[in-house]
Enzyme design. Sequence first.
Site, short mmCIF file in Angstrom:
data_model
loop_
_atom_site.label_atom_id
_atom_site.label_comp_id
_atom_site.label_asym_id
_atom_site.label_seq_id
_atom_site.Cartn_x
_atom_site.Cartn_y
_atom_site.Cartn_z
N GLU A 46 50.50 51.96 7.82
CA GLU A 46 49.28 51.50 8.71
C GLU A 46 49.53 49.88 8.66
O GLU A 46 49.69 49.40 7.90
CB GLU A 46 48.07 51.67 8.33
CG GLU A 46 47.42 53.25 8.32
CD GLU A 46 46.04 53.21 7.88
OE1 GLU A 46 45.25 52.45 8.02
OE2 GLU A 46 45.89 54.30 7.28
O1 IFM Z 1 40.70 53.16 10.64
C1 IFM Z 1 41.24 52.77 9.12
C2 IFM Z 1 41.58 53.84 8.60
O2 IFM Z 1 41.11 54.98 8.60
C3 IFM Z 1 42.20 53.43 7.16
N1 IFM Z 1 42.99 52.08 7.22
C4 IFM Z 1 42.42 51.14 7.87
C5 IFM Z 1 42.05 51.58 9.25
C6 IFM Z 1 41.39 50.26 10.15
O3 IFM Z 1 40.20 49.69 9.56
#
Ligand code: IFM
Length: 409
Positions: free
Chosen positions: A324
């Site tokens: 992410e």
């Molecule tokens: O949206 C979230 C995700 O569910 C988990 N990591 C951080 C993202 C942004 O806050």
Amino acid sequence: MNNENFEKEIKFPDGFLWGTSTSAYQIEGGITNDWSEWEKSEGRSKKLEKKGKNPKDYICGKACDSYNRYKEDLDLAVSLNSNSIRIGIEWARIQPKKDVWDVEAINHYRDVLQEAKKRNLKTVVTLWHWTNPVWLAREGGWTKKSAVEHYLKYVDLIIENLGGNIDFWVTLNEPMLFANYSYFLGYFPPNKHSFFKFKKATNNLIKAHIKAYEKIHNFFPNANVSITNLSNYFEPARKWFAPEQLFKKIVAYYGINKFFNKINNYIDFIGVDYYRRINLSLIPPFIKRDKDNITDMGWEIFPEGLFYVLKELSKYKKPIYILENGLADESDKKRMQFIKDHLYYVHKAISEGIDVRGYFYWSLLDNFEWDKGWSPKFGLFAVDRDTFERKKRPSADFYAEICRSNSIK
Ligand code: IFM
């Protein structure tokens, strides 16, 4: 960031994974779990109203309707030239009651994974992303040892029914953030403020991961299994101020190292979720950020921090996947530069010998941002809240070109 850094083309290693990340609850819609119950509760609505907010903007509801539109979403991932996708499975759908396993839900996820495979997408699958079946929450959730046993039964079912189509297993998403927000800071349900409960939940999550790792490997010896950890870059606000240095060490230990230290022999890779630098202050003046350098959520944009985090995590000597990285940016004015600058530091880490093998932008779609509701827009594709129509943002083309060329120009 200095443009000189981009004078020449930056190439990524062959086989580098390019993808986008999503989670089940945030996009699917129509889920009943502990979050959906909490969102609708009177107590929550009243708190929001007191702050002048409309509770409707904080209800996940139909989300992006991705439970019905998953083929369209997979096509969007293909349109980005990405070679992988991170998707989530919702435990509460699979096991809505303690003694009920929902065959239709299992078949649904089988179809999602097969459709991803048909499109030549590698699948990174999150088995648990903070939300729990209501019956589990009523039993005391993750503070109870029984949660581990229940979770492992769910994992068994996934292994047997869906495992053949899973390339990368994420047993738990950001477990330390969950334990902290749910049991210590109280932002997430069940809104507790107890260090004791936080510790219990953390220990149960550690056990759950280790046992799930063993189960998955018993069935698929070559499986790639890990967790993701929210690995932001922590800094004391004042480097000369010893209490803030200590504060930073404690936060970094609980935020990043504790979980990885415990599970280090039970992971095949490191899953990194990186968003920002967090300056830890104990006393005023608190740092004010330049508005050009923050996201719509006020998070500082600090690409260099990703490099420091990758360096720190390289000590575990495992391949690293950034599962992410992204920003809330409704106008899409900052997203291209954000991606480019973060990738510059990913590449720098690789060129210094750090084994980074993939990058997943968060997120494919604008989605439900938990306790912050619907206002943050993280998507490469915007989603109309009434019609669910997906609309490409310009940065999607920019990212698609990076994925296609395996490089930044
Ligand atoms: O949206 C979230 C995700 O569910 C988990 N990591 C951080 C993202 C942004 O806050």
